[in-house]
Design a protein around this motif. Structure first.
Motif, PDB file in Angstrom:
ATOM      1  N   ASP A  70       0.867  -1.173   0.000  1.00 57.81           N
ATOM      2  CA  ASP A  70       0.000   0.000   0.000  1.00 57.81           C
ATOM      3  C   ASP A  70       0.905   1.224   0.000  1.00 57.81           C
ATOM      4  O   ASP A  70       1.426   1.634   1.037  1.00 57.81           O
ATOM      5  CB  ASP A  70      -0.910  -0.015   1.224  1.00 57.81           C
ATOM      6  CG  ASP A  70      -1.858   1.178   1.248  1.00 57.81           C
ATOM      7  OD1 ASP A  70      -1.721   2.082   0.401  1.00 57.81           O
ATOM      8  OD2 ASP A  70      -2.728   1.210   2.141  1.00 57.81           O
ATOM      9  N   SER A  72       0.375   4.234  -0.202  1.00 56.47           N
ATOM     10  CA  SER A  72      -0.074   5.419   0.523  1.00 56.47           C
ATOM     11  C   SER A  72       0.557   5.480   1.910  1.00 56.47           C
ATOM     12  O   SER A  72       0.482   6.513   2.588  1.00 56.47           O
ATOM     13  CB  SER A  72      -1.602   5.432   0.658  1.00 56.47           C
ATOM     14  OG  SER A  72      -2.045   4.404   1.520  1.00 56.47           O
ATOM     15  N   GLU A 112     -10.102  13.852   3.117  1.00 57.89           N
ATOM     16  CA  GLU A 112      -9.525  12.508   3.062  1.00 57.89           C
ATOM     17  C   GLU A 112      -9.053  12.169   1.648  1.00 57.89           C
ATOM     18  O   GLU A 112      -8.082  11.417   1.477  1.00 57.89           O
ATOM     19  CB  GLU A 112     -10.525  11.461   3.565  1.00 57.89           C
ATOM     20  CG  GLU A 112     -11.788  11.295   2.755  1.00 57.89           C
ATOM     21  CD  GLU A 112     -12.902  12.259   3.146  1.00 57.89           C
ATOM     22  OE1 GLU A 112     -14.054  12.007   2.722  1.00 57.89           O
ATOM     23  OE2 GLU A 112     -12.632  13.250   3.871  1.00 57.89           O
ATOM     24  N   LYS A 113      -9.729  12.730   0.632  1.00 58.26           N
ATOM     25  CA  LYS A 113      -9.282  12.527  -0.750  1.00 58.26           C
ATOM     26  C   LYS A 113      -7.981  13.284  -1.006  1.00 58.26           C
ATOM     27  O   LYS A 113      -7.079  12.789  -1.687  1.00 58.26           O
ATOM     28  CB  LYS A 113     -10.363  12.987  -1.738  1.00 58.26           C
ATOM     29  CG  LYS A 113     -11.605  12.133  -1.760  1.00 58.26           C
ATOM     30  CD  LYS A 113     -11.319  10.753  -2.357  1.00 58.26           C
ATOM     31  CE  LYS A 113     -12.592   9.956  -2.530  1.00 58.26           C
ATOM     32  NZ  LYS A 113     -12.320   8.594  -3.076  1.00 58.26           N
ATOM     33  N   ASP A 115      -5.682  13.968   1.223  1.00 54.10           N
ATOM     34  CA  ASP A 115      -4.619  13.228   1.903  1.00 54.10           C
ATOM     35  C   ASP A 115      -4.219  11.985   1.123  1.00 54.10           C
ATOM     36  O   ASP A 115      -3.026  11.671   0.990  1.00 54.10           O
ATOM     37  CB  ASP A 115      -5.068  12.833   3.315  1.00 54.10           C
ATOM     38  CG  ASP A 115      -5.202  14.033   4.245  1.00 54.10           C
ATOM     39  OD1 ASP A 115      -4.651  15.105   3.929  1.00 54.10           O
ATOM     40  OD2 ASP A 115      -5.878  13.896   5.288  1.00 54.10           O
ATOM     41  N   ALA A 116      -5.195  11.261   0.585  1.00 51.89           N
ATOM     42  CA  ALA A 116      -4.905  10.024  -0.152  1.00 51.89           C
ATOM     43  C   ALA A 116      -4.150  10.314  -1.446  1.00 51.89           C
ATOM     44  O   ALA A 116      -3.185   9.619  -1.783  1.00 51.89           O
ATOM     45  CB  ALA A 116      -6.200   9.277  -0.454  1.00 51.89           C
TER      46      ALA A 116
END
Length: 267
Positions: A70, A72, A112-113, A115-116
């Motif tokens: 992952d 991220s 949150e988008k 940050d991702a």
């Protein structure tokens, strides 16, 4: 290490490509395999078809493996590089391609988008480069390639996180290139315009529904409005560019943003 040849200029090299189970990343992996490199894949898609495709592209002479991570998460990105080095014994060519997108006005953009997108599109590049450079220095050879975007050079509305991340990728590319300029390690970014990938196909469908127009009109008048050629960039052309940068012909190309955008940024 296997000696390179005219038809296999990357023989003996090991390449790792993030986000390579489909789309641009898979096309890059295929091109590197065709050029003779062993290839480490990564992505959230089913790895089996990608492993088969890259193996076939290498004509059965290419070693191909998949390493899940992952990207991220910084520690996972760092561990992915270390896993590739442990499995293949080296890492010569690092292609940071993984990316996601979200489109919304700034006041409606979900934090949150943001940050991702920053984590996957930008920070993962930092973590993988940081992990890969020591081995490249020890072996006195390396190629670091970011798959950036025309949006790393110019902006578009409603893509605040993506544009910010890709501008950051280009800045990181320049900085790493300067730090490594006196070594045989290069660092460059390829900046495509619109490429017809599943991500873009989704945007076409959404725009057609939102604007109540046929998809072919959406492609010409909305998606490719800023791309003077009115033609999508092909994933294969991005793969070919990555191969070129990875050969000896690219040895003195570093810190460069290479536009493959149908004339978009010529304006």
């Amino acid at each position: 290490m296997t000696a390179p040849s005219a038809d296999k200029p990357l023989a003996g090299r090991v390449a790792a490509v993030t986000g390579s189970t489909s789309g641009i990343g898979l096309a890059i992996a295929n091109a590197l395999a065709e050029a003779g490199a062993d290839v480490a894949l990564n992505g959230f898609g089913d790895p089996a078809p990608a492993l088969a495709a890259v193996g076939a592209a290498g004509g059965g002479a290419t070693r191909v493996a998949f390493h899940a991570a992952d990207l991220s998460k910084g520690p996972d990105a760092d561990a992915w590089v270390k896993a590739v080095e442990a499995d293949f014994g080296r890492l010569d060519i690092l292609v940071n391609n993984a990316g996601i997108q979200h489109v919304a006005p700034i006041e409606e953009f979900p934090p949150e988008k943001w940050d991702a997108i920053l984590a996957i599109n930008l920070s993962s590049n930092f973590h993988t480069i940081r992990a890969a450079v020591p081995g490249m220095k020890a072996r006195a050879w390396g190629r670091i390639i970011a798959i950036s975007s025309a949006h790393g050079l110019v902006a578009s509305p409603y893509k605040s996180a993506y544009v910010a991340a890709k501008h950051g990728v280009n800045g990181l590319t320049k900085t790493v290139a300067l730090e490594l300029a006196e070594t045989p390690i290069t660092c460059n970014a390829i900046c495509p315009g619109f490429v017809l990938t599943p991500l873009v196909e989704g945007q076409i469908a959404d725009q057609a529904k939102a604007n109540n127009m046929p998809q072919d009109q959406v492609i010409r008048d909305i998606i490719l409005a800023s791309q003077p050629s009115k033609r999508f960039v092909t994933p294969e052309s991005i793969g070919a560019m990555a191969v070129f940068l990875s050969t000896d012909a690219g040895a003195n190309i570093t810190g460069t943003m290479l536009s493959v955008d149908g004339g978009w940024t010529a304006r």
